[in-house]
Motif scaffolding. Structure first.
Motif, PDB file in Angstrom:
ATOM      1  N   ASN A 125       0.775  -1.230   0.103  1.00 38.39           N
ATOM      2  CA  ASN A 125       0.163  -0.164  -0.032  1.00 38.39           C
ATOM      3  C   ASN A 125       0.805   1.199   0.325  1.00 38.39           C
ATOM      4  O   ASN A 125       2.195   0.933   0.237  1.00 38.39           O
ATOM      5  CB  ASN A 125      -0.944   0.012   1.168  1.00 38.39           C
ATOM      6  N   PRO A 126       0.346   2.547  -0.245  1.00 39.68           N
ATOM      7  CA  PRO A 126       1.164   3.590  -0.236  1.00 39.68           C
ATOM      8  C   PRO A 126       1.888   3.835   1.076  1.00 39.68           C
ATOM      9  O   PRO A 126       3.299   4.515   0.820  1.00 39.68           O
ATOM     10  CB  PRO A 126       0.039   4.715  -0.574  1.00 39.68           C
ATOM     11  N   THR A 127       1.459   3.532   2.176  1.00 40.04           N
ATOM     12  CA  THR A 127       2.277   3.809   3.380  1.00 40.04           C
ATOM     13  C   THR A 127       3.336   2.764   3.475  1.00 40.04           C
ATOM     14  O   THR A 127       4.690   3.165   3.716  1.00 40.04           O
ATOM     15  CB  THR A 127       1.584   3.574   4.721  1.00 40.04           C
ATOM     16  N   SER A 128       3.375   1.434   2.964  1.00 44.26           N
ATOM     17  CA  SER A 128       4.474   0.617   3.148  1.00 44.26           C
ATOM     18  C   SER A 128       5.503   0.998   2.033  1.00 44.26           C
ATOM     19  O   SER A 128       6.613   1.061   2.396  1.00 44.26           O
ATOM     20  CB  SER A 128       3.782  -0.715   2.994  1.00 44.26           C
ATOM     21  N   VAL A 129       5.091   1.696   0.848  1.00 45.42           N
ATOM     22  CA  VAL A 129       6.008   1.841  -0.242  1.00 45.42           C
ATOM     23  C   VAL A 129       6.728   3.286   0.443  1.00 45.42           C
ATOM     24  O   VAL A 129       7.924   3.311   0.193  1.00 45.42           O
ATOM     25  CB  VAL A 129       5.319   2.370  -1.422  1.00 45.42           C
ATOM     26  N   ALA A 130       5.951   4.212   0.876  1.00 39.43           N
ATOM     27  CA  ALA A 130       6.704   5.461   1.518  1.00 39.43           C
ATOM     28  C   ALA A 130       7.485   5.185   2.683  1.00 39.43           C
ATOM     29  O   ALA A 130       8.446   5.839   2.796  1.00 39.43           O
ATOM     30  CB  ALA A 130       5.397   6.200   1.951  1.00 39.43           C
ATOM     31  N   ARG A 131       7.105   4.111   3.387  1.00 37.32           N
ATOM     32  CA  ARG A 131       8.169   4.047   4.618  1.00 37.32           C
ATOM     33  C   ARG A 131       9.500   3.249   4.251  1.00 37.32           C
ATOM     34  O   ARG A 131      10.419   3.725   4.715  1.00 37.32           O
ATOM     35  CB  ARG A 131       7.275   2.925   5.807  1.00 37.32           C
ATOM     36  N   LEU A 218       5.694  12.424  15.682  1.00 38.13           N
ATOM     37  CA  LEU A 218       4.713  11.429  16.057  1.00 38.13           C
ATOM     38  C   LEU A 218       4.309  10.776  14.857  1.00 38.13           C
ATOM     39  O   LEU A 218       3.539  11.645  13.942  1.00 38.13           O
ATOM     40  CB  LEU A 218       3.791  11.845  17.196  1.00 38.13           C
ATOM     41  N   ARG A 219       4.279   9.629  14.830  1.00 41.25           N
ATOM     42  CA  ARG A 219       3.531   8.876  13.557  1.00 41.25           C
ATOM     43  C   ARG A 219       2.498   7.839  14.099  1.00 41.25           C
ATOM     44  O   ARG A 219       3.155   7.117  15.059  1.00 41.25           O
ATOM     45  CB  ARG A 219       4.625   8.229  12.477  1.00 41.25           C
ATOM     46  N   LEU A 220       1.413   7.643  13.434  1.00 41.96           N
ATOM     47  CA  LEU A 220       0.436   6.791  13.896  1.00 41.96           C
ATOM     48  C   LEU A 220       0.215   5.692  12.938  1.00 41.96           C
ATOM     49  O   LEU A 220      -0.425   6.367  11.859  1.00 41.96           O
ATOM     50  CB  LEU A 220      -0.728   7.522  14.545  1.00 41.96           C
ATOM     51  N   PHE A 221       0.548   4.374  12.842  1.00 43.76           N
ATOM     52  CA  PHE A 221       0.236   3.637  11.876  1.00 43.76           C
ATOM     53  C   PHE A 221      -1.009   2.479  12.246  1.00 43.76           C
ATOM     54  O   PHE A 221      -0.956   2.416  13.495  1.00 43.76           O
ATOM     55  CB  PHE A 221       1.481   2.561  11.807  1.00 43.76           C
ATOM     56  N   VAL A 246      -2.960   7.063  10.871  1.00 44.93           N
ATOM     57  CA  VAL A 246      -4.111   7.995  11.335  1.00 44.93           C
ATOM     58  C   VAL A 246      -3.328   9.341  11.396  1.00 44.93           C
ATOM     59  O   VAL A 246      -2.258   9.375  11.916  1.00 44.93           O
ATOM     60  CB  VAL A 246      -4.354   7.657  12.647  1.00 44.93           C
ATOM     61  N   GLY A 247      -4.022  10.667  10.775  1.00 46.29           N
ATOM     62  CA  GLY A 247      -3.326  11.816  10.553  1.00 46.29           C
ATOM     63  C   GLY A 247      -2.516  11.794   9.329  1.00 46.29           C
ATOM     64  O   GLY A 247      -2.388  11.089   8.531  1.00 46.29           O
ATOM     65  N   PRO A 248      -1.549  13.056   9.460  1.00 48.32           N
ATOM     66  CA  PRO A 248      -0.962  13.160   8.132  1.00 48.32           C
ATOM     67  C   PRO A 248       0.237  11.954   7.966  1.00 48.32           C
ATOM     68  O   PRO A 248       0.734  11.398   8.768  1.00 48.32           O
ATOM     69  CB  PRO A 248       0.115  14.489   8.666  1.00 48.32           C
ATOM     70  N   ALA A 249       0.163  11.820   6.777  1.00 53.87           N
ATOM     71  CA  ALA A 249       1.053  10.566   6.361  1.00 53.87           C
ATOM     72  C   ALA A 249       2.635  10.829   6.933  1.00 53.87           C
ATOM     73  O   ALA A 249       3.232   9.909   6.823  1.00 53.87           O
ATOM     74  CB  ALA A 249       0.895  10.709   4.655  1.00 53.87           C
ATOM     75  N   ALA A 266      -9.356   7.447  12.035  1.00 53.55           N
ATOM     76  CA  ALA A 266      -9.385   6.726  10.728  1.00 53.55           C
ATOM     77  C   ALA A 266     -10.633   6.296  10.092  1.00 53.55           C
ATOM     78  O   ALA A 266     -11.327   5.708  10.918  1.00 53.55           O
ATOM     79  CB  ALA A 266      -8.212   5.949  10.751  1.00 53.55           C
ATOM     80  N   ASP A 267     -11.103   6.410   8.811  1.00 54.15           N
ATOM     81  CA  ASP A 267     -12.372   5.804   8.283  1.00 54.15           C
ATOM     82  C   ASP A 267     -11.789   4.665   7.705  1.00 54.15           C
ATOM     83  O   ASP A 267     -11.046   4.696   6.713  1.00 54.15           O
ATOM     84  CB  ASP A 267     -12.733   6.854   7.467  1.00 54.15           C
ATOM     85  N   VAL A 268     -12.294   3.461   8.079  1.00 49.76           N
ATOM     86  CA  VAL A 268     -11.788   2.285   7.807  1.00 49.76           C
ATOM     87  C   VAL A 268     -12.171   1.979   6.492  1.00 49.76           C
ATOM     88  O   VAL A 268     -11.443   1.299   5.478  1.00 49.76           O
ATOM     89  CB  VAL A 268     -12.240   1.140   8.681  1.00 49.76           C
ATOM     90  N   SER A 269     -13.480   2.524   6.019  1.00 55.00           N
ATOM     91  CA  SER A 269     -13.992   2.211   4.614  1.00 55.00           C
ATOM     92  C   SER A 269     -12.941   3.228   3.563  1.00 55.00           C
ATOM     93  O   SER A 269     -12.872   2.629   2.598  1.00 55.00           O
ATOM     94  CB  SER A 269     -15.578   2.749   4.571  1.00 55.00           C
TER      95      SER A 269
END
Length: 325
Positions: A125-131, A218-221, A246-249, A266-269
């Motif tokens: 997903n975009p988060t895993s790629v960005a990390r 602070l990052r929230l995954f 959750v919050g800014p990427a 976070a909106d799960v949908s």
């Protein structure tokens, strides 16, 4: 690597063939025939799942005995970059699962990021790629592919192997984790998370230095506790899989938090839709398909990580299960 039993290997091949067949029948409107095939797949999968859970990990991880320095409070964070099509990721994945069983979250937090390496992975997903890009920018020579392990912000214990190498990899990770757990951090994290339908809410309080550097964030995954997906490398269950944020990427500067507190949702949908958008876009770009898209997002947690972007060092972390449904 340990060889699969002929029966397990045959079942796995049959499931792959039948999954393709069911998708083809559904595409041409043969719903009844597809449903019959899906029922057969479910039966075979149930047998494979039971056999996998019984055999993996292929060793008994010894429980963490506790910190020698009882005043130490630093939580170790192991971030594993992996892929379901990656054969040498098997040892790393299984070792990480054993770590989750051996350590309480107050000592160790494990995060798993999936990448399209060496082949398409529906858990990417975009988060895993960005990390991965985040660490690649800092450690170009050490963060190049999968598996890659990063411990408190520093690449460590590189490489992987097959199922028979999982014990050695577990011991390697454990040796690297041990000294970190005897250290203290000036940063503290407290909070909670809850889920009501598709809404996941979280509140986190960050304590510590009165005037933290602007680079401390602070990052929230948003993490799915277990994802069932039988990938090409034979791993059937994936744990602590990062699905979004959750919050800014890019996180929030701790010094900008009013009263040291962050409250978000976070909106799960919306997260689910983002996962599907990523997979659909990747499929079009690379001319591939994803017969299975695991986006249940059932058991979720929020993992808070405080990290100094000047060095990449993780200063503290905490995991908050999203209680509720």
């Amino acid at each position: 690597a340990r060889k699969k039993s002929p029966r397990a290997a045959d079942y796995a091949r049959r499931v792959r063939v039948l999954t393709t067949l069911a998708a083809a029948e559904e595409k041409v409107g043969q719903k009844e025939a597809a449903a019959t095939v899906r029922a057969t797949i479910a039966k075979l999968d149930a047998e494979l799942d039971a056999a996998y859970r019984k055999a993996v990990p292929p060793f008994k991880p010894e429980p963490f005995a506790g910190r020698k320095d009882t005043s130490a409070n630093r939580v170790a964070v192991l971030e594993l970059f992996t892929g379901t099509q990656c054969p040498p990721c098997v040892a790393a994945d299984v070792a990480a699962d054993a770590l989750i069983a051996a350590y309480p979250p107050a000592a160790l937090v494990v995060l798993q990021y999936h990448e399209h390496i060496p082949g398409p992975d529906p858990l990417t997903n975009p988060t895993s790629v960005a990390r991965m890009d985040y660490y690649r920018d800092r450690f170009e020579d050490q963060v190049r592919g999968t598996p890659t392990a990063v411990l408190n912000g520093t690449p460590t214990a590189g490489g992987g192997g097959g199922m028979d190498d999982a014990r050695d990899k577990f011991d390697e990770y454990r040796k690297a984790i041990a000294p970190l757990l005897e250290k203290s951090s000036a940063v503290t994290l407290t909070g909670s998370a809850a889920r009501a339908g598709d809404a996941v809410t979280v509140g986190v309080a960050v304590g510590g230095p009165a005037d933290p550097a602007a680079t401390v964030k602070l990052r929230l995954f948003l993490v799915e506790d277990e994802v069932r997906y039988a990938g090409g490398n034979g791993v059937r269950f994936h744990h602590h899989v990062v699905r979004g944020v959750v919050g800014p990427a890019d996180g929030v500067a701790v010094k900008e938090l009013k009263g040291g507190r962050f409250d978000g949702a976070a909106d799960v949908s919306a997260v689910r839709a983002g996962l599907l958008d990523h997979l659909d876009g990747f499929a079009r770009e690379r001319n591939v398909s994803f017969p299975v898209k695991p986006v249940e997002l059932a058991g979720l947690s929020v993992v808070a990580v405080v990290q100094d972007d000047a060095t990449g060092e993780v200063l503290q972390a905490a995991a908050f299960p999203a209680a509720g449904k």
